[in-house]
Design a protein around this motif. Structure first.
Motif, PDB file in Angstrom:
ATOM      1  N   ILE A  46       0.844  -1.195   0.000  1.00  0.00           N
ATOM      2  CA  ILE A  46       0.000   0.000   0.000  1.00  0.00           C
ATOM      3  C   ILE A  46       0.878   1.244   0.000  1.00  0.00           C
ATOM      4  O   ILE A  46       0.786   2.098  -0.881  1.00  0.00           O
ATOM      5  N   TYR A  47       1.700   1.372   1.006  1.00  0.00           N
ATOM      6  CA  TYR A  47       2.658   2.460   1.147  1.00  0.00           C
ATOM      7  C   TYR A  47       3.911   1.912   1.805  1.00  0.00           C
ATOM      8  O   TYR A  47       3.855   0.919   2.517  1.00  0.00           O
ATOM      9  N   TYR A  48       5.026   2.611   1.571  1.00  0.00           N
ATOM     10  CA  TYR A  48       6.228   2.279   2.301  1.00  0.00           C
ATOM     11  C   TYR A  48       6.973   3.564   2.655  1.00  0.00           C
ATOM     12  O   TYR A  48       6.705   4.624   2.085  1.00  0.00           O
ATOM     13  N   SER A  49       7.888   3.411   3.607  1.00  0.00           N
ATOM     14  CA  SER A  49       8.637   4.565   4.093  1.00  0.00           C
ATOM     15  C   SER A  49      10.092   4.174   4.254  1.00  0.00           C
ATOM     16  O   SER A  49      10.400   3.186   4.935  1.00  0.00           O
ATOM     17  N   MET A  50      10.968   4.960   3.631  1.00  0.00           N
ATOM     18  CA  MET A  50      12.391   4.667   3.730  1.00  0.00           C
ATOM     19  C   MET A  50      13.000   5.233   5.010  1.00  0.00           C
ATOM     20  O   MET A  50      14.062   4.790   5.443  1.00  0.00           O
ATOM     21  N   ASN A  51      12.340   6.237   5.594  1.00  0.00           N
ATOM     22  CA  ASN A  51      12.825   6.822   6.836  1.00  0.00           C
ATOM     23  C   ASN A  51      11.811   7.852   7.320  1.00  0.00           C
ATOM     24  O   ASN A  51      10.774   8.068   6.686  1.00  0.00           O
ATOM     25  N   ASP A  56       6.310   6.685   0.314  1.00  0.00           N
ATOM     26  CA  ASP A  56       6.064   6.503  -1.110  1.00  0.00           C
ATOM     27  C   ASP A  56       4.908   5.540  -1.319  1.00  0.00           C
ATOM     28  O   ASP A  56       4.663   4.655  -0.483  1.00  0.00           O
ATOM     29  N   LYS A  57       4.228   5.725  -2.430  1.00  0.00           N
ATOM     30  CA  LYS A  57       3.107   4.864  -2.763  1.00  0.00           C
ATOM     31  C   LYS A  57       3.594   3.502  -3.217  1.00  0.00           C
ATOM     32  O   LYS A  57       4.592   3.383  -3.927  1.00  0.00           O
ATOM     33  N   GLU A  62      -4.625   3.887  -3.180  1.00  0.00           N
ATOM     34  CA  GLU A  62      -5.878   4.654  -3.203  1.00  0.00           C
ATOM     35  C   GLU A  62      -6.734   4.346  -1.982  1.00  0.00           C
ATOM     36  O   GLU A  62      -7.010   3.199  -1.662  1.00  0.00           O
ATOM     37  N   GLY A  63      -7.177   5.403  -1.317  1.00  0.00           N
ATOM     38  CA  GLY A  63      -8.047   5.269  -0.160  1.00  0.00           C
ATOM     39  C   GLY A  63      -7.297   5.169   1.155  1.00  0.00           C
ATOM     40  O   GLY A  63      -7.926   5.020   2.209  1.00  0.00           O
ATOM     41  N   TYR A  64      -5.977   5.251   1.104  1.00  0.00           N
ATOM     42  CA  TYR A  64      -5.157   5.123   2.305  1.00  0.00           C
ATOM     43  C   TYR A  64      -4.233   6.322   2.453  1.00  0.00           C
ATOM     44  O   TYR A  64      -3.864   6.962   1.483  1.00  0.00           O
ATOM     45  N   LYS A  65      -3.886   6.609   3.695  1.00  0.00           N
ATOM     46  CA  LYS A  65      -2.865   7.604   4.003  1.00  0.00           C
ATOM     47  C   LYS A  65      -1.938   7.024   5.040  1.00  0.00           C
ATOM     48  O   LYS A  65      -2.334   6.138   5.813  1.00  0.00           O
ATOM     49  N   VAL A  66      -0.709   7.520   5.057  1.00  0.00           N
ATOM     50  CA  VAL A  66       0.246   7.102   6.082  1.00  0.00           C
ATOM     51  C   VAL A  66       1.010   8.331   6.549  1.00  0.00           C
ATOM     52  O   VAL A  66       0.972   9.380   5.917  1.00  0.00           O
ATOM     53  N   SER A  67       1.684   8.180   7.664  1.00  0.00           N
ATOM     54  CA  SER A  67       2.591   9.224   8.134  1.00  0.00           C
ATOM     55  C   SER A  67       3.764   8.560   8.837  1.00  0.00           C
ATOM     56  O   SER A  67       3.641   7.449   9.358  1.00  0.00           O
ATOM     57  N   ARG A  68       4.895   9.249   8.819  1.00  0.00           N
ATOM     58  CA  ARG A  68       6.083   8.692   9.494  1.00  0.00           C
ATOM     59  C   ARG A  68       6.777   9.850  10.234  1.00  0.00           C
ATOM     60  O   ARG A  68       7.770  10.409   9.789  1.00  0.00           O
ATOM     61  N   SER A  80     -12.007   7.495   4.814  1.00  0.00           N
ATOM     62  CA  SER A  80     -13.406   7.162   4.556  1.00  0.00           C
ATOM     63  C   SER A  80     -13.480   5.722   4.045  1.00  0.00           C
ATOM     64  O   SER A  80     -13.574   5.480   2.842  1.00  0.00           O
ATOM     65  N   PRO A  81     -13.427   4.774   4.972  1.00  0.00           N
ATOM     66  CA  PRO A  81     -13.355   3.365   4.548  1.00  0.00           C
ATOM     67  C   PRO A  81     -14.555   2.938   3.708  1.00  0.00           C
ATOM     68  O   PRO A  81     -15.679   3.407   3.916  1.00  0.00           O
ATOM     69  N   SER A  82     -14.284   2.034   2.786  1.00  0.00           N
ATOM     70  CA  SER A  82     -15.350   1.469   1.963  1.00  0.00           C
ATOM     71  C   SER A  82     -15.259  -0.054   2.031  1.00  0.00           C
ATOM     72  O   SER A  82     -14.210  -0.605   2.410  1.00  0.00           O
TER      73      SER A  82
END
Lengths: 113, 108
Positions: A46-51, A56-57, A62-68, A80-82
């Motif tokens: 879905i998403y990944y984070s290098m640091n 990055d997607k 689509e339909g998701y968010k992330v934070s690091r 807004s889950p579906s």
């Protein structure tokens, strides 16, 4: 114990009700990632984070968010889950880059009604 | 784009028989390839990666760039090998793409 933890492990919710699935690791890993697992489709990133502050997607963002904001935490947010987001979600972490082994969390089973 | 194909959803073999789980990939550069395994009621975990050229639990996998394959092999299957196996590819962007998985059942 070195591990990746996810909360909650099970969640039933309704369409449109914002939710967050938390992921935390205690191994000081730079790389963290979210996947969903669906029958016949395997795991899709879905998403990944290098640091910290670098995300990055993946293949199905689509339909998701992330934070690091912190190295140890990588929450997955569904604004807004579906129903098509009903799935088994896995968080993983590893040393920098995909070259290294990823350690997986136990999974979160989400049902959106 | 990178893609991983595991053509067999289910594979059954008898104990002591050889087993081969197929994995084909599509990627224009030099990929990094992995096999992950998920035993019943356990977390997904790394089994082996192609750069290590190692044998884990009797399993080996050879990267064949000409055939774009990374098949997983074991000469003598054991009942404890029964699990879901995923082939995965990492390209230059460090995005990790998994195949759809093969459920291996080793029969007594």
């Amino acid at each position: 114990e070195a591990q990746v933890t996810q909360n909650p492990r099970y969640l039933i919710t309704v369409t449109g009700k914002k939710l967050t699935v938390t992921c935390s690791q205690n191994m000081n890993h730079e790389y963290m990632s979210w996947y969903r697992q669906d029958p016949g489709l395997g795991l899709r990133q879905i998403y990944y984070s290098m640091n910290v502050e670098v995300t990055d997607k993946g293949d199905v963002p689509e339909g998701y968010k992330v934070s690091r904001k912190e190295k140890r935490n990588f929450p997955l947010i569904l604004e807004s889950p579906s129903p098509n987001q009903t799935s088994l979600y896995f968080c993983a972490s590893g040393l920098a880059g995909g070259l290294n082994e990823q350690f997986f969390g136990p999974g979160t089973r989400l049902t959106v009604l | 784009a990178q893609r991983v194909t595991q053509p067999e959803k289910l594979l059954s073999v008898f104990k002591g028989a050889p087993v081969e789980l197929k994995c084909n990939y599509s990627y224009s550069g030099s990929p990094e390839l992995f096999w992950y395994v998920q035993y019943s009621r356990q977390r997904l975990q790394l089994l082996l990666r192609h750069i290590s050229r190692e044998s884990i639990k009797g399993f080996t996998a050879d990267l064949n760039k000409g055939e774009t394959s990374f098949h997983l092999k074991k000469p003598f299957a054991q009942e404890e090998d029964s699990a879901m196996y995923y082939c995965a590819l990492s390209g230059s962007a460090r995005q990790l793409t998994f195949g759809s998985g093969t459920q291996l059942t080793v029969l007594p």
